[in-house]
Design an enzyme around this catalytic site. Structure first.
Site, PDB file in Angstrom:
ATOM      1  N   ARG A   6     -20.661   4.762  22.790  1.00 59.28           N
ATOM      2  CA  ARG A   6     -21.868   4.295  23.298  1.00 59.28           C
ATOM      3  C   ARG A   6     -22.946   5.384  23.743  1.00 59.28           C
ATOM      4  O   ARG A   6     -24.337   5.038  23.690  1.00 59.28           O
ATOM      5  CB  ARG A   6     -21.620   3.438  24.551  1.00 59.28           C
ATOM      6  CG  ARG A   6     -20.704   2.226  24.088  1.00 59.28           C
ATOM      7  CD  ARG A   6     -20.394   1.394  25.698  1.00 59.28           C
ATOM      8  NE  ARG A   6     -19.906   0.063  24.999  1.00 59.28           N
ATOM      9  CZ  ARG A   6     -19.228  -0.917  25.535  1.00 59.28           C
ATOM     10  NH1 ARG A   6     -18.439  -0.031  26.773  1.00 59.28           N
ATOM     11  NH2 ARG A   6     -18.950  -2.057  25.125  1.00 59.28           N
ATOM     12  N   LYS A  38      -9.667 -17.581  23.388  1.00 63.25           N
ATOM     13  CA  LYS A  38     -10.057 -18.802  23.663  1.00 63.25           C
ATOM     14  C   LYS A  38     -11.031 -19.626  23.014  1.00 63.25           C
ATOM     15  O   LYS A  38     -12.223 -18.978  22.944  1.00 63.25           O
ATOM     16  CB  LYS A  38     -10.310 -18.811  25.389  1.00 63.25           C
ATOM     17  CG  LYS A  38      -9.245 -18.255  26.267  1.00 63.25           C
ATOM     18  CD  LYS A  38      -9.780 -18.323  27.377  1.00 63.25           C
ATOM     19  CE  LYS A  38      -8.391 -18.067  28.722  1.00 63.25           C
ATOM     20  NZ  LYS A  38      -9.370 -18.106  29.942  1.00 63.25           N
ATOM     21  N   GLY A  63     -17.473  -5.524  21.612  1.00 65.77           N
ATOM     22  CA  GLY A  63     -16.289  -5.887  22.289  1.00 65.77           C
ATOM     23  C   GLY A  63     -15.074  -5.726  21.570  1.00 65.77           C
ATOM     24  O   GLY A  63     -14.740  -4.436  21.099  1.00 65.77           O
ATOM     25  N   GLY A  67     -20.327  -9.344  24.640  1.00 63.22           N
ATOM     26  CA  GLY A  67     -20.854 -10.702  25.328  1.00 63.22           C
ATOM     27  C   GLY A  67     -22.413 -10.474  24.848  1.00 63.22           C
ATOM     28  O   GLY A  67     -22.552 -12.001  24.611  1.00 63.22           O
TER      29      GLY A  67
HETATM   30  P1  AMP Z   1     -11.615 -12.327  23.109  1.00 60.59           P
HETATM   31  O1  AMP Z   1     -11.738 -11.416  24.369  1.00 60.59           O
HETATM   32  O2  AMP Z   1     -11.394 -13.633  23.426  1.00 60.59           O
HETATM   33  O3  AMP Z   1     -12.378 -11.981  21.911  1.00 60.59           O
HETATM   34  O4  AMP Z   1      -9.934 -12.129  23.086  1.00 60.59           O
HETATM   35  C1  AMP Z   1      -9.396 -10.934  22.603  1.00 60.59           C
HETATM   36  C2  AMP Z   1      -7.909 -11.027  22.996  1.00 60.59           C
HETATM   37  O5  AMP Z   1      -7.356 -11.920  22.303  1.00 60.59           O
HETATM   38  C3  AMP Z   1      -7.045  -9.843  22.289  1.00 60.59           C
HETATM   39  O6  AMP Z   1      -6.617  -8.833  23.443  1.00 60.59           O
HETATM   40  C4  AMP Z   1      -6.183 -10.218  21.767  1.00 60.59           C
HETATM   41  O7  AMP Z   1      -4.912  -9.606  22.052  1.00 60.59           O
HETATM   42  C5  AMP Z   1      -5.857 -11.701  21.936  1.00 60.59           C
HETATM   43  N1  AMP Z   1      -5.230 -12.614  20.980  1.00 60.59           N
HETATM   44  C6  AMP Z   1      -5.681 -12.711  19.806  1.00 60.59           C
HETATM   45  N2  AMP Z   1      -4.831 -13.334  19.263  1.00 60.59           N
HETATM   46  C7  AMP Z   1      -3.906 -13.848  19.937  1.00 60.59           C
HETATM   47  C8  AMP Z   1      -2.887 -14.949  19.942  1.00 60.59           C
HETATM   48  N3  AMP Z   1      -2.647 -15.396  18.732  1.00 60.59           N
HETATM   49  N4  AMP Z   1      -2.316 -15.282  21.063  1.00 60.59           N
HETATM   50  C9  AMP Z   1      -2.692 -14.585  22.130  1.00 60.59           C
HETATM   51  N5  AMP Z   1      -3.566 -13.721  22.247  1.00 60.59           N
HETATM   52  C10 AMP Z   1      -4.313 -13.355  21.356  1.00 60.59           C
END
Ligand code: AMP
Length: 397
Positions: free
Chosen positions: A37, A199, A355, A379
């Site tokens: 960064r 999520k 991210g 984000g």
């Molecule tokens: P996000 O911040 O929403 O982009 O999510 C990223 C996170 O999702 C990472 O830390 C991953 O470890 C988690 N992740 C990815 N796949 C899975 C899964 N199948 N079950 C639980 N966590 C997950």
């Protein structure tokens, strides 16, 4: 998005320029462990210094309480790293808008740089507090924002300050905006968007927005299980959001109506617990055991996704395919990253959203030049793809 007012329109010589950067960098034992960064802001910093500006840099780092100095969130290590990268000293102020910052800003000479302490040590930063904006404005005569990573926040340093001083966009900001705009407005087809991460609720708006743009949507990561539930499958103890199953079902239907191909995993790597020493196996999405959780996409899905990506001319990716932080569950994310690298080599335009996806490609050892663009904003890039107006950009138009 209207045009941004660019620093090329500014003669900065002899002027005190207050510049928002994104130096939210990881630090271990007082040393910056990833300076991506800081390097990303160098073109704008160097341009202003070459013009003879007196540069006052400001950034946040981490999530301090907002009640004053906290060693673990200090920006001092970033000042040291910046000084090494510039090959010249960087003055550091031990407060944000207090006497040290004001005195050091006032005594800067042409071509000198000051970095003030973490903006978020003062809780007024995140509140976009008018009095705090006034105090920041006293540090200079002109405002430049080069922190795309915080452009989706209406904070004092990203929004309020721009109303008090003549405001300009730096090169990093402009480059992010023109790259993402170009991709959304005139994608070469086929255009594939890959979404992962934990999520559905976090990504639903971006899925919605990209449904109107992309030819194919690939969904992996923890959120694919909510979609699999919507298809009537059993997902064992995998991450799921029951409240979003209906919405996921609507998405599947909408994709079919719009003739957008929606690809979900066909197999997954399941584990009996969330741990490195877990028992794992690969199963099809029709045979996920009741007592196991899916932590990565399986080899068939990896091939399916990789091949689709390589066949595309525009690719945008946000969110890991599995728990990539654990080597046993990183193969899916690697396959997608490799897909982007192979697509880039074949002439496609490929974008990695910031991210987790950006840190995944770096941590997994992929070369930066294997991709057309790695965004510096997680984000922010997500909200941009959602078609939202970013407050930090609006004030620079
Ligand atoms: P996000 O911040 O929403 O982009 O999510 C990223 C996170 O999702 C990472 O830390 C991953 O470890 C988690 N992740 C990815 N796949 C899975 C899964 N199948 N079950 C639980 N966590 C997950």
């Amino acid at each position: 998005m209207a045009d941004l007012k660019m620093i090329d329109q500014l003669d900065a010589s002899g002027k005190r320029v207050v510049m928002r950067v994104d130096f939210n960098v990881p630090v271990k034992d007082g040393v910056v462990t990833d300076d991506t960064r800081i390097k990303a802001a160098l073109p704008t910093i160097k341009h202003l210094l070459e013009q003879g500006a007196r540069l006052v840099l400001m950034s946040h780092r981490g999530r301090p309480s907002g009640e004053g100095f906290e060693e673990e969130f200090s920006l001092r290590p970033a000042a040291l790293r910046l000084s090494e990268l510039l090959g010249s000293p960087v003055v550091f102020a031990t407060d944000v808008v207090g006497p040290d910052a004001q005195a050091k800003a006032a005594s800067l000479k042409d071509g000198q740089v000051l970095l003030i302490e973490n903006l978020r040590f003062d809780k007024r930063e995140k509140k976009n507090d008018p009095a705090f904006c006034e105090e920041l404005a006293k540090l200079g005569e002109v405002y430049v924002n080069d922190a795309f990573g915080t452009a989706h926040r209406a904070h004092a340093s990203t929004a309020g300050l721009a109303n008090l001083l003549p405001a300009y966009a730096g090169y990093l900001m402009a480059n992010e905006v023109s790259t993402l705009t170009g991709m959304l407005d005139q994608p070469k087809r086929p255009f594939v968007a890959i979404l992962g991460g934990s999520k559905v609720s976090d990504k639903i708006q971006v899925i919605d927005a990209l449904m109107d743009k992309a030819d194919t949507l690939i969904i992996g990561g923890g959120m694919c299980f909510t979609f699999l539930l919507a298809q009537g499958k059993k997902v064992g103890t995998s991450l799921k959001e029951e409240d979003w199953v209906e919405r996921a079902g609507e998405m599947i239907k909408r994709a079919a109506e719009k003739d957008v191909k929606l690809l979900l995993p066909v197999d997954v790597v399941v584990a009996d617990k969330f741990a490195e020493d877990a028992n794992t196996k690969t199963v099809t999405v029709d045979e996920i055991p009741d007592d196991m959780m899916g932590l990565d996409i399986g080899p068939e899905s990896q091939k399916l996704f990789h091949d689709k990506i390589v066949d595309s001319k525009t690719v945008v990716w946000n969110g890991p395919m599995g728990v990539f932080e654990v080597p046993e569950f990183a193969a899916g994310t690697k396959a997608v990253a490799q897909g982007l690298v192979d697509a880039t080599a074949a002439g496609a335009f490929t974008i990695v959203g910031g991210g987790d996806s950006a840190s995944a490609v770096r941590n997994l050892g992929f070369p930066e030049d294997g991709f057309s663009h790695i965004s510096t904003g997680g984000g922010a890039s997500l909200e941009f793809l959602e078609g939202k107006e970013l407050p930090g950009l609006k004030v620079l138009e």
